[in-house]
Design an enzyme around this catalytic site. Structure first.
Site, mmCIF file in Angstrom:
data_model
loop_
_atom_site.group_PDB
_atom_site.id
_atom_site.type_symbol
_atom_site.label_atom_id
_atom_site.label_comp_id
_atom_site.label_asym_id
_atom_site.label_seq_id
_atom_site.Cartn_x
_atom_site.Cartn_y
_atom_site.Cartn_z
ATOM 1 N N GLU A 262 0.910 -1.301 0.069
ATOM 2 C CA GLU A 262 0.099 0.142 0.002
ATOM 3 C C GLU A 262 0.928 1.203 0.154
ATOM 4 O O GLU A 262 1.336 1.637 1.107
ATOM 5 C CB GLU A 262 -0.940 -0.034 1.217
ATOM 6 N N CYS A 296 -2.556 8.458 2.621
ATOM 7 C CA CYS A 296 -2.378 8.051 1.268
ATOM 8 C C CYS A 296 -3.554 8.339 0.420
ATOM 9 O O CYS A 296 -3.465 8.463 -0.747
ATOM 10 C CB CYS A 296 -2.066 6.521 1.376
#
Length: 510
Positions: A262, A296
């Protein structure tokens, strides 16, 4: 502070635990943790040694032999109790996350809620670890899929979500029959230590083997590298930058290990002339300034049709001017600090870079000082007019900078601009036009792992699989069928007949 006592956080804390016991290593250096909110010293953590790492791996291997044989619903019961323990301590743990990392108290509490939610999801999942049955071409044969536990799952988490991402991985892995070794960010290790303190009683009460939920705080160049290289860790889940992910892919891939990556996001929102701006503006602002731009999934690019560009710009400027920036533990504030002074330098450098490339700062972009900002980590979120091809716009700056850009034609033009970055995590479009929405969600629309209509880029629910494409890594965590990544897949065929027919009609007689 009272919440530190409630969570068992001491002035000096050990950095390695097996879920039941703490290791007492003190000769590998000491991390001294201060709050970016106030600059106040919170506590220190003794880093673990490579010997601690290898001991925890051995404990994990032994624990796996026992844990994998426990029926999945029984494993789910342990996870259910962990979720209840976190419910009981949601306020103090959320306060620590907020104080140690700098996100608002609401977001800190929300992060703990994410673990509680994934615990609930995992409990249900523990009775649904299903496989498919296939029709065989051979008479009196049955074929089916089944899934088996992998072993030790290494979990490497980033500073921006000190506890939630661990929960996404650890709870799913646990009900799948795996054991976990968690390496948290060295910037926010106290929240991870608090988790270990909280779950210890649950593990003891249920006779969970030592090593099912382990923790190790240590240097990336030693402990982190050992985990990447270790064949005893069949799956490594890493949350971090694209640079870190690329290195992980090379090392783990070389040993044919499995990965969940990720990585960076450069998330865009398209606003078309048919958008409901009453929905769009709050979503954009939260996406851009929530966690001070350190998600993110933070919104970093806003692609606006030229016919409404000035109106959107005006609305955003007004919204930004009303933001309350300050102590994240004060629930009246919208925006807390960046994680540290290095992050502030990166923020300011990015703004200087965009100006040299032709961009224009419309609002904010300052390092705040004065009463309440003594830590030096507070900034005013920036609105910047820019173009997508700028070098700095193509990068992910982990800070509250929102780049505004125009498009003039059909939504396909906006989608082309949107997709013209190397990252591919989260995306959104605001429109009431069904054709525009469906094109954005089509195979030639957004190229991101997450694509939303009339909601922002951040704030994903745990029910859906979370992850991205391109240089975001391609991994998936949390909901949907992401659980399959924590298991090894096996295809089985059973012949319950009295002959041995071969597939494809092949004849072999002896």
């Amino acid at each position: 502070m009272e919440f530190l006592k409630q969570l068992g956080i001491k002035d000096k804390n050990y950095g390695a635990a097996s879920g039941l016991n703490w290791y007492n290593t003190t000769d590998q250096g000491e991390l001294k943790i201060s709050s970016p909110a106030t600059g106040e010293y919170i506590g220190s953590v003794y880093q673990a040694s490579e010997k601690d790492y290898h001991d925890l791996i051995e404990k994990g291997k032994e624990a796996f032999k026992v844990w994998r044989k426990l029926p999945a619903p029984k494993r789910g019961e342990v996870v259910r109790q962990i979720g209840n323990k976190l419910r009981e301590y949601k306020k103090p743990l959320g306060s620590l996350v907020s104080f140690e990392m700098g996100k608002s108290l609401q977001e800190g509490m929300g992060e703990v809620q994410e673990i509680i939610d994934i615990c609930d999801f995992a409990v249900g999942l523990s009775r649904q670890l299903y496989g498919n049955t296939m029709v065989s071409e051979r008479p009196n044969h049955r074929m089916y899929d089944q899934y088996h536990p992998l072993g030790i799952v290494g979990i490497v988490t980033a500073f921006n979500f000190p506890v939630a991402v661990w929960g996404w991985n650890a709870m799913l892995a646990a009900v799948c029959g795996d054991v976990n070794l968690w390496k948290p960010s060295s910037k926010v290790p106290l929240s991870a230590i608090a988790i270990q303190n909280l779950i210890a009683d649950v593990l003891k009460e249920n006779n969970v083997p030592e090593g099912v939920f382990s923790l190790i705080v240590g240097r990336g160049v030693t402990i982190g590298e050992r985990m990447l290289e270790d064949k005893n860790v069949p799956l490594v889940s890493v949350t971090g930058s694209t640079r870190v992910g690329r290195h992980c892919a090379e090392v783990v891939g070389k040993r044919f290990g499995k990965m969940i990556l990720e990585l960076g996001g450069n998330n865009g929102i398209i606003i078309t002339p048919d958008a409901d701006l009453k929905l769009a503006i709050p979503a954009v602002v939260f996406g851009a300034v929530g966690t001070c731009g350190q998600r993110c999934t933070s919104t970093r690019r806003l692609i606006i049709h030229e016919s409404i560009y000035d109106k959107v710009k005006e609305s955003l400027t007004k919204a930004y001017s009303s933001l309350r920036i300050g102590d994240p533990l004060n629930e009246n504030n919208h925006v807390g600090p960046l994680i540290d002074k290095d992050a502030v330098k990166t923020f300011l450098a990015a703004l200087e870079k965009v100006k040299t490339e032709g961009g224009k700062i419309l609002f904010g972009g300052e390092n705040l000082s004065g009463p309440g900002y003594e830590s030096g980590c507070y900034v005013s979120p920036a609105l910047v007019e820019a173009e997508n091809h700028y070098e700095i716009v193509q990068e992910e700056t982990f800070a509250p900078i929102l780049y505004l850009m125009k498009y003039s034609g059909e939504v396909s033009e906006a989608i082309e601009i949107h997709n013209d970055v190397v990252q591919g995590l989260s995306s959104a479009i605001f429109t009431n036009n069904m054709r525009e929405a469906e094109e954005f969600l089509s195979g030639w629309g957004s190229d991101c792992g997450i694509a939303n209509v009339n909601i922002g880029t951040s704030g994903a629910e745990i029910g859906g699989a979370f992850g991205g494409e391109k240089e975001t890594g391609g991994g998936r965590e949390s909901g949907s069928d992401a659980w399959k990544l924590y298991m090894r897949r096996q295809t089985n065929t059973i012949n319950f007949g009295k002959t041995l027919p071969l597939a494809q009609g092949i004849k072999f007689e002896i």
